[in-house]
Design a protein around this motif. Structure first.
Motif, PDB file in Angstrom:
ATOM      1  N   ASP A 132       0.808  -1.220   0.000  1.00 21.12           N
ATOM      2  CA  ASP A 132       0.000   0.000   0.000  1.00 21.12           C
ATOM      3  C   ASP A 132       0.842   1.271   0.000  1.00 21.12           C
ATOM      4  O   ASP A 132       0.297   2.372  -0.088  1.00 21.12           O
ATOM      5  CB  ASP A 132      -0.926   0.028   1.229  1.00 21.12           C
ATOM      6  CG  ASP A 132      -2.072  -0.967   1.108  1.00 21.12           C
ATOM      7  OD1 ASP A 132      -2.348  -1.407  -0.029  1.00 21.12           O
ATOM      8  OD2 ASP A 132      -2.662  -1.320   2.133  1.00 21.12           O
ATOM      9  N   LEU A 133       2.163   1.136   0.116  1.00 21.13           N
ATOM     10  CA  LEU A 133       3.029   2.310   0.212  1.00 21.13           C
ATOM     11  C   LEU A 133       2.942   3.231  -1.003  1.00 21.13           C
ATOM     12  O   LEU A 133       3.040   4.451  -0.852  1.00 21.13           O
ATOM     13  CB  LEU A 133       4.478   1.867   0.447  1.00 21.13           C
ATOM     14  CG  LEU A 133       5.466   2.939   0.895  1.00 21.13           C
ATOM     15  CD1 LEU A 133       5.036   3.560   2.215  1.00 21.13           C
ATOM     16  CD2 LEU A 133       6.869   2.344   1.030  1.00 21.13           C
ATOM     17  N   PRO A 134       2.726   2.727  -2.227  1.00 18.21           N
ATOM     18  CA  PRO A 134       2.649   3.642  -3.374  1.00 18.21           C
ATOM     19  C   PRO A 134       1.405   4.522  -3.395  1.00 18.21           C
ATOM     20  O   PRO A 134       1.357   5.480  -4.174  1.00 18.21           O
ATOM     21  CB  PRO A 134       2.642   2.680  -4.579  1.00 18.21           C
ATOM     22  CG  PRO A 134       3.192   1.395  -4.078  1.00 18.21           C
ATOM     23  CD  PRO A 134       2.747   1.316  -2.659  1.00 18.21           C
ATOM     24  N   LYS A 136      -1.175   7.254  -2.154  1.00 19.21           N
ATOM     25  CA  LYS A 136      -1.358   8.412  -1.288  1.00 19.21           C
ATOM     26  C   LYS A 136      -2.596   8.231  -0.418  1.00 19.21           C
ATOM     27  O   LYS A 136      -3.635   7.779  -0.885  1.00 19.21           O
ATOM     28  CB  LYS A 136      -1.498   9.684  -2.127  1.00 19.21           C
ATOM     29  CG  LYS A 136      -0.202  10.134  -2.780  1.00 19.21           C
ATOM     30  CD  LYS A 136      -0.332  11.543  -3.334  1.00 19.21           C
ATOM     31  CE  LYS A 136       1.005  12.037  -3.851  1.00 19.21           C
ATOM     32  NZ  LYS A 136       0.956  13.474  -4.216  1.00 19.21           N
ATOM     33  N   SER A 138      -2.932   6.146   2.011  1.00 21.93           N
ATOM     34  CA  SER A 138      -3.018   4.841   2.671  1.00 21.93           C
ATOM     35  C   SER A 138      -2.407   4.942   4.069  1.00 21.93           C
ATOM     36  O   SER A 138      -1.532   5.767   4.338  1.00 21.93           O
ATOM     37  CB  SER A 138      -2.289   3.769   1.857  1.00 21.93           C
ATOM     38  OG  SER A 138      -0.886   3.985   1.871  1.00 21.93           O
ATOM     39  N   GLN A 140      -0.458   2.880   5.472  1.00 23.53           N
ATOM     40  CA  GLN A 140       0.956   2.521   5.375  1.00 23.53           C
ATOM     41  C   GLN A 140       1.810   3.727   4.976  1.00 23.53           C
ATOM     42  O   GLN A 140       2.847   4.008   5.587  1.00 23.53           O
ATOM     43  CB  GLN A 140       1.116   1.410   4.330  1.00 23.53           C
ATOM     44  CG  GLN A 140       2.127   0.359   4.694  1.00 23.53           C
ATOM     45  CD  GLN A 140       2.001  -0.851   3.786  1.00 23.53           C
ATOM     46  OE1 GLN A 140       2.100  -0.747   2.563  1.00 23.53           O
ATOM     47  NE2 GLN A 140       1.791  -2.001   4.387  1.00 23.53           N
ATOM     48  N   ARG A 141       1.361   4.445   3.965  1.00 17.75           N
ATOM     49  CA  ARG A 141       2.135   5.604   3.497  1.00 17.75           C
ATOM     50  C   ARG A 141       2.201   6.689   4.575  1.00 17.75           C
ATOM     51  O   ARG A 141       3.254   7.298   4.794  1.00 17.75           O
ATOM     52  CB  ARG A 141       1.517   6.156   2.213  1.00 17.75           C
ATOM     53  CG  ARG A 141       2.400   7.171   1.480  1.00 17.75           C
ATOM     54  CD  ARG A 141       1.784   7.443   0.123  1.00 17.75           C
ATOM     55  NE  ARG A 141       2.444   8.470  -0.647  1.00 17.75           N
ATOM     56  CZ  ARG A 141       3.146   8.250  -1.754  1.00 17.75           C
ATOM     57  NH1 ARG A 141       3.314   7.019  -2.199  1.00 17.75           N
ATOM     58  NH2 ARG A 141       3.685   9.247  -2.422  1.00 17.75           N
ATOM     59  N   TYR A 144       4.619   5.350   7.503  1.00 14.01           N
ATOM     60  CA  TYR A 144       6.044   5.385   7.145  1.00 14.01           C
ATOM     61  C   TYR A 144       6.520   6.812   6.915  1.00 14.01           C
ATOM     62  O   TYR A 144       7.655   7.173   7.278  1.00 14.01           O
ATOM     63  CB  TYR A 144       6.310   4.495   5.928  1.00 14.01           C
ATOM     64  CG  TYR A 144       6.498   3.052   6.313  1.00 14.01           C
ATOM     65  CD1 TYR A 144       7.765   2.510   6.467  1.00 14.01           C
ATOM     66  CD2 TYR A 144       5.406   2.233   6.574  1.00 14.01           C
ATOM     67  CE1 TYR A 144       7.946   1.196   6.861  1.00 14.01           C
ATOM     68  CE2 TYR A 144       5.562   0.919   6.971  1.00 14.01           C
ATOM     69  CZ  TYR A 144       6.843   0.408   7.106  1.00 14.01           C
ATOM     70  OH  TYR A 144       7.013  -0.900   7.517  1.00 14.01           O
ATOM     71  N   GLY A 145       5.675   7.641   6.318  1.00 10.90           N
ATOM     72  CA  GLY A 145       6.050   9.032   6.119  1.00 10.90           C
ATOM     73  C   GLY A 145       6.297   9.738   7.439  1.00 10.90           C
ATOM     74  O   GLY A 145       7.250  10.515   7.581  1.00 10.90           O
ATOM     75  N   LEU A 188       9.927   5.147  -2.776  1.00  7.07           N
ATOM     76  CA  LEU A 188       8.598   5.101  -2.168  1.00  7.07           C
ATOM     77  C   LEU A 188       8.618   5.687  -0.758  1.00  7.07           C
ATOM     78  O   LEU A 188       7.710   6.431  -0.361  1.00  7.07           O
ATOM     79  CB  LEU A 188       8.090   3.663  -2.127  1.00  7.07           C
ATOM     80  CG  LEU A 188       7.707   3.035  -3.472  1.00  7.07           C
ATOM     81  CD1 LEU A 188       7.377   1.557  -3.282  1.00  7.07           C
ATOM     82  CD2 LEU A 188       6.517   3.770  -4.093  1.00  7.07           C
ATOM     83  N   ALA A 192       6.745   9.097   0.655  1.00 12.41           N
ATOM     84  CA  ALA A 192       5.900   9.114   1.849  1.00 12.41           C
ATOM     85  C   ALA A 192       6.304  10.251   2.775  1.00 12.41           C
ATOM     86  O   ALA A 192       5.445  10.929   3.365  1.00 12.41           O
ATOM     87  CB  ALA A 192       5.993   7.775   2.579  1.00 12.41           C
ATOM     88  N   ASP A 195       5.036  13.531   1.291  1.00  7.31           N
ATOM     89  CA  ASP A 195       3.603  13.675   1.565  1.00  7.31           C
ATOM     90  C   ASP A 195       3.365  14.130   2.996  1.00  7.31           C
ATOM     91  O   ASP A 195       2.506  14.976   3.271  1.00  7.31           O
ATOM     92  CB  ASP A 195       2.884  12.344   1.338  1.00  7.31           C
ATOM     93  CG  ASP A 195       2.706  12.013  -0.130  1.00  7.31           C
ATOM     94  OD1 ASP A 195       3.099  12.829  -0.978  1.00  7.31           O
ATOM     95  OD2 ASP A 195       2.177  10.920  -0.406  1.00  7.31           O
TER      96      ASP A 195
END
Length: 208
Positions: A132-134, A136, A138, A140-141, A144-145, A188, A192, A195
């Protein structure tokens, strides 16, 4: 099982997780075999606003499956995080595969640290778990961001390690850094962070 003389070592491993998880971490450590060697060279990062100190390596033998099944879901995730720091690369990969898709903020540093290590199959397992990291927005993103935004120095060191291991071990297979799986993963993670912060993020890797 932990031995009475292992109290200091237990405290070291409890420090790898946020304070709110201390009782669950101790429950996991209570069923883990005594270590042959003390945890090696902890590295410090922030999970949310709390500093944790994660061991670079642990040396305990793995647990039987029935013992793992008796743990709660959170405790199993803690166990997999700890064994992702094992001295044996195959053990690290097995346990990483159980946490790579986790959205728990306290699992994130264990995954990102492995992104900066030398085993190509581990990089591929991380990419598979971070499916799901790719995307925006999500979880997950966002998770991790946020971690990278709070730990810019740690992420910069991870970038440099990825480049170093590529150059040393995999350049013959991936002559251009941009074709190396580690490069795609770093891009990726960097996206994140962008973003999360709304600003450009420093790059410590080749442009191609």
């Amino acid at each position: 099982m932990q031995q009475p003389g292992s109290i200091a070592m237990t405290d070291d491993l409890v420090a790898a997780f946020p304070h709110q998880l201390a009782s669950d971490v101790r429950a996991v450590l209570a069923v883990m075999p005594a270590a042959r060697i003390a945890p090696v060279s902890p590295f410090s990062v922030y999970v949310g606003d709390e500093a944790v100190a994660i061991p670079y390596r642990i040396h305990q033998d793995e647990l039987p499956d029935d013992v793992v099944r008796d743990l709660t879901g959170v405790q199993q995730a803690i166990l997999h995080c700890l064994y992702s720091r094992h001295s044996d690369g195959l053990v690290r990969q097995r346990h990483l595969e159980q946490i790579a898709s986790s959205d728990e903020p306290w699992a994130v540093p264990f995954v990102v640290q492995l992104a900066g290590e030398y085993v190509l199959e581990i990089l591929e397992s991380i990419q598979h778990g971070l499916s799901d990291l790719p995307f925006k927005g999500s979880v997950q993103r966002l998770t991790y961001g946020d971690f990278i935004a709070r730990n810019p120095g740690f992420f910069a060191r991870t970038e440099r390690r990825v480049v170093s291991y590529w150059s040393c071990y995999y350049r013959w297979k991936f002559p251009v850094f941009g074709t190396y799986p580690g490069c795609h993963l770093l891009e990726l993670l960097r996206a994140a962070a962008i973003d999360r912060t709304g600003r450009a993020w420093p790059r410590h890797t080749p442009l191609d």
